[in-house]
Design a protein around this motif. Structure first.
Motif, mmCIF file in Angstrom:
data_model
loop_
_atom_site.group_PDB
_atom_site.id
_atom_site.type_symbol
_atom_site.label_atom_id
_atom_site.label_comp_id
_atom_site.label_asym_id
_atom_site.label_seq_id
_atom_site.Cartn_x
_atom_site.Cartn_y
_atom_site.Cartn_z
ATOM 1 N N LEU A 149 11.665 46.134 91.654
ATOM 2 C CA LEU A 149 11.075 44.916 92.217
ATOM 3 C C LEU A 149 9.748 44.599 91.546
ATOM 4 C CD1 LEU A 149 10.991 42.730 94.518
ATOM 5 C CD2 LEU A 149 9.704 44.424 95.834
ATOM 6 N N LEU A 150 9.623 43.408 90.994
ATOM 7 C CA LEU A 150 8.355 42.953 90.448
ATOM 8 C C LEU A 150 7.457 42.551 91.609
ATOM 9 C CD1 LEU A 150 6.586 42.181 88.008
ATOM 10 C CD2 LEU A 150 7.646 39.914 88.098
ATOM 11 N N VAL A 151 6.408 43.326 91.843
ATOM 12 C CA VAL A 151 5.522 43.102 92.976
ATOM 13 C C VAL A 151 4.475 42.041 92.650
ATOM 14 C CG1 VAL A 151 3.842 44.198 94.512
ATOM 15 C CG2 VAL A 151 5.877 45.437 93.820
ATOM 16 N N ARG A 152 3.880 42.129 91.455
ATOM 17 C CA ARG A 152 2.891 41.134 91.031
ATOM 18 C C ARG A 152 2.659 41.244 89.535
ATOM 19 N NH1 ARG A 152 -2.870 43.818 91.334
ATOM 20 N NH2 ARG A 152 -2.310 45.685 92.469
ATOM 21 N N THR A 153 2.014 40.244 89.001
ATOM 22 C CA THR A 153 1.599 40.245 87.607
ATOM 23 C C THR A 153 0.117 39.894 87.564
ATOM 24 O OG1 THR A 153 2.143 37.917 87.296
ATOM 25 C CG2 THR A 153 3.869 39.520 86.756
ATOM 26 N N GLY A 154 -0.496 40.185 86.446
ATOM 27 C CA GLY A 154 -1.902 39.841 86.285
ATOM 28 C C GLY A 154 -2.253 39.709 84.825
ATOM 29 N N THR A 155 -3.296 38.947 84.553
ATOM 30 C CA THR A 155 -3.844 38.853 83.207
ATOM 31 C C THR A 155 -5.325 39.191 83.283
ATOM 32 O OG1 THR A 155 -4.270 36.482 83.454
ATOM 33 C CG2 THR A 155 -2.204 37.108 82.397
ATOM 34 N N TYR A 156 -5.804 39.869 82.263
ATOM 35 C CA TYR A 156 -7.174 40.356 82.247
ATOM 36 C C TYR A 156 -7.813 40.077 80.900
ATOM 37 C CZ TYR A 156 -5.288 42.979 86.176
ATOM 38 O OH TYR A 156 -4.677 43.321 87.350
ATOM 39 N N THR A 157 -9.072 39.727 80.940
ATOM 40 C CA THR A 157 -9.850 39.572 79.707
ATOM 41 C C THR A 157 -10.892 40.675 79.594
ATOM 42 O OG1 THR A 157 -11.355 38.065 80.846
ATOM 43 C CG2 THR A 157 -9.549 37.072 79.583
ATOM 44 N N ASP A 158 -11.105 41.414 80.682
ATOM 45 C CA ASP A 158 -12.068 42.517 80.652
ATOM 46 C C ASP A 158 -11.393 43.800 81.099
ATOM 47 O OD1 ASP A 158 -13.479 42.878 83.808
ATOM 48 O OD2 ASP A 158 -12.005 41.335 83.364
ATOM 49 N N LEU A 159 -11.794 44.891 80.507
ATOM 50 C CA LEU A 159 -11.176 46.181 80.824
ATOM 51 C C LEU A 159 -11.582 46.709 82.192
ATOM 52 C CD1 LEU A 159 -11.391 47.958 77.351
ATOM 53 C CD2 LEU A 159 -9.406 46.907 78.450
ATOM 54 N N GLU A 160 -12.760 46.321 82.682
ATOM 55 C CA GLU A 160 -13.207 46.814 83.982
ATOM 56 C C GLU A 160 -12.293 46.312 85.105
ATOM 57 O OE1 GLU A 160 -15.404 45.235 81.835
ATOM 58 O OE2 GLU A 160 -16.291 47.086 81.080
ATOM 59 N N GLY A 161 -11.946 45.032 85.083
ATOM 60 C CA GLY A 161 -11.035 44.477 86.085
ATOM 61 C C GLY A 161 -9.654 45.101 86.004
ATOM 62 N N LEU A 162 -9.190 45.309 84.777
ATOM 63 C CA LEU A 162 -7.898 45.958 84.568
ATOM 64 C C LEU A 162 -7.920 47.376 85.128
ATOM 65 C CD1 LEU A 162 -5.066 46.269 83.309
ATOM 66 C CD2 LEU A 162 -6.213 46.893 81.173
ATOM 67 N N GLU A 163 -8.946 48.128 84.804
ATOM 68 C CA GLU A 163 -9.046 49.505 85.271
ATOM 69 C C GLU A 163 -9.115 49.571 86.801
ATOM 70 O OE1 GLU A 163 -11.869 53.471 84.826
ATOM 71 O OE2 GLU A 163 -12.441 51.619 83.819
ATOM 72 N N ARG A 164 -9.878 48.684 87.421
ATOM 73 C CA ARG A 164 -9.995 48.651 88.879
ATOM 74 C C ARG A 164 -8.628 48.401 89.529
ATOM 75 N NH1 ARG A 164 -12.878 44.294 89.330
ATOM 76 N NH2 ARG A 164 -11.027 43.053 89.689
ATOM 77 N N ASP A 165 -7.892 47.401 89.026
ATOM 78 C CA ASP A 165 -6.584 47.076 89.599
ATOM 79 C C ASP A 165 -5.563 48.182 89.361
ATOM 80 O OD1 ASP A 165 -7.651 44.742 90.544
ATOM 81 O OD2 ASP A 165 -6.445 43.415 89.268
ATOM 82 N N LEU A 166 -5.608 48.810 88.170
ATOM 83 C CA LEU A 166 -4.695 49.923 87.890
ATOM 84 C C LEU A 166 -4.952 51.085 88.847
ATOM 85 C CD1 LEU A 166 -4.687 49.984 83.987
ATOM 86 C CD2 LEU A 166 -2.857 49.193 85.488
ATOM 87 N N ARG A 167 -6.216 51.438 89.044
ATOM 88 C CA ARG A 167 -6.562 52.533 89.957
ATOM 89 C C ARG A 167 -6.095 52.218 91.385
ATOM 90 N NH1 ARG A 167 -10.176 56.326 87.939
ATOM 91 N NH2 ARG A 167 -11.306 55.637 86.088
ATOM 92 N N GLU A 168 -6.321 50.991 91.816
ATOM 93 C CA GLU A 168 -5.931 50.599 93.166
ATOM 94 C C GLU A 168 -4.420 50.663 93.347
ATOM 95 O OE1 GLU A 168 -5.978 46.415 95.247
ATOM 96 O OE2 GLU A 168 -8.002 47.257 95.154
ATOM 97 N N PHE A 169 -3.668 50.154 92.376
ATOM 98 C CA PHE A 169 -2.208 50.171 92.469
ATOM 99 C C PHE A 169 -1.683 51.603 92.489
ATOM 100 C CE2 PHE A 169 2.113 49.950 90.706
ATOM 101 C CZ PHE A 169 2.681 49.007 91.550
ATOM 102 N N ILE A 170 -2.224 52.432 91.610
ATOM 103 C CA ILE A 170 -1.774 53.830 91.547
ATOM 104 C C ILE A 170 -2.109 54.566 92.836
ATOM 105 C CG2 ILE A 170 -2.159 56.047 90.388
ATOM 106 C CD1 ILE A 170 -2.459 54.363 87.758
ATOM 107 N N SER A 171 -3.311 54.375 93.349
ATOM 108 C CA SER A 171 -3.686 55.081 94.575
ATOM 109 C C SER A 171 -2.871 54.593 95.785
ATOM 110 C CB SER A 171 -5.179 54.945 94.858
ATOM 111 O OG SER A 171 -5.507 53.617 95.220
ATOM 112 N N SER A 172 -2.482 53.331 95.790
ATOM 113 C CA SER A 172 -1.669 52.801 96.885
ATOM 114 C C SER A 172 -0.220 53.276 96.818
ATOM 115 C CB SER A 172 -1.672 51.271 96.863
ATOM 116 O OG SER A 172 -2.959 50.786 97.124
ATOM 117 N N HIS A 173 0.214 53.758 95.655
ATOM 118 C CA HIS A 173 1.616 54.159 95.490
ATOM 119 C C HIS A 173 1.770 55.642 95.188
ATOM 120 C CE1 HIS A 173 1.807 49.819 95.120
ATOM 121 N NE2 HIS A 173 3.001 49.958 95.637
ATOM 122 N N ARG A 174 0.737 56.378 95.415
ATOM 123 C CA ARG A 174 0.809 57.833 95.215
ATOM 124 C C ARG A 174 1.613 58.440 96.344
ATOM 125 N NH1 ARG A 174 -4.515 59.638 93.296
ATOM 126 N NH2 ARG A 174 -3.626 59.140 91.299
#
Length: 135
Positions: A109-134
């Motif tokens: 299931l595709l839950v969401r998509t995102g586009t990023y121009t900065d690595l900080e926003g990408l890193e924050r969202d990746l950490r949040e997604f991973i921690s929510s699905h651990r």
């Protein structure tokens, strides 16, 4: 036509507004209600705060306090609405470039998509997604 319909049963208008905005971005209809009797029958998942929803048995209730942000809260609502609440796998696909594209998936299931121009926003969202699905 919306993919899913999610109800938000809360008196917290700020939370409801954030969820509604994120839902529109994803093509989801988020309905804010203040009474269980106002929940449409087409709703597949319900978001609430503990103590505000009473004894509701018709819907799977997702509690806002269990998630760090409205984005991850809506991720879980999409999973529940699609019948994937107990999925064992989560996948993140990244398309590098000047604008980094990311697809967040749970099972198939595709839950969401995102586009990023900065690595900080990408890193924050990746950490949040991973921690929510651990597991």
């Amino acid at each position: 036509m919306y993919r899913f319909q999610v109800a938000v049963l809360t008196r917290d208008h700020v939370l409801a507004s954030r969820l509604r905005d994120e839902g529109l971005r994803r093509g989801l209809k988020v309905v804010h209600v203040t009474s269980a009797g106002d929940i449409p029958l087409s709703v597949r998942a319900m978001i609430s705060r503990r103590g505000e929803c009473g004894d509701i048995r018709s819907w799977s209730v997702i509690y806002a306090e269990d998630f760090p942000s409205p984005v991850s809260l809506l991720d879980k609502a999409v999973e529940v609405a699609a019948g994937r609440a107990d999925a064992k796998t989560a996948t993140i696909s990244i398309d590098p470039g000047s604008r980094i594209g990311v697809a967040y998936m749970v099972a198939d299931l595709l839950v969401r998509t995102g586009t990023y121009t900065d690595l900080e926003g990408l890193e924050r969202d990746l950490r949040e997604f991973i921690s929510s699905h651990r597991g």
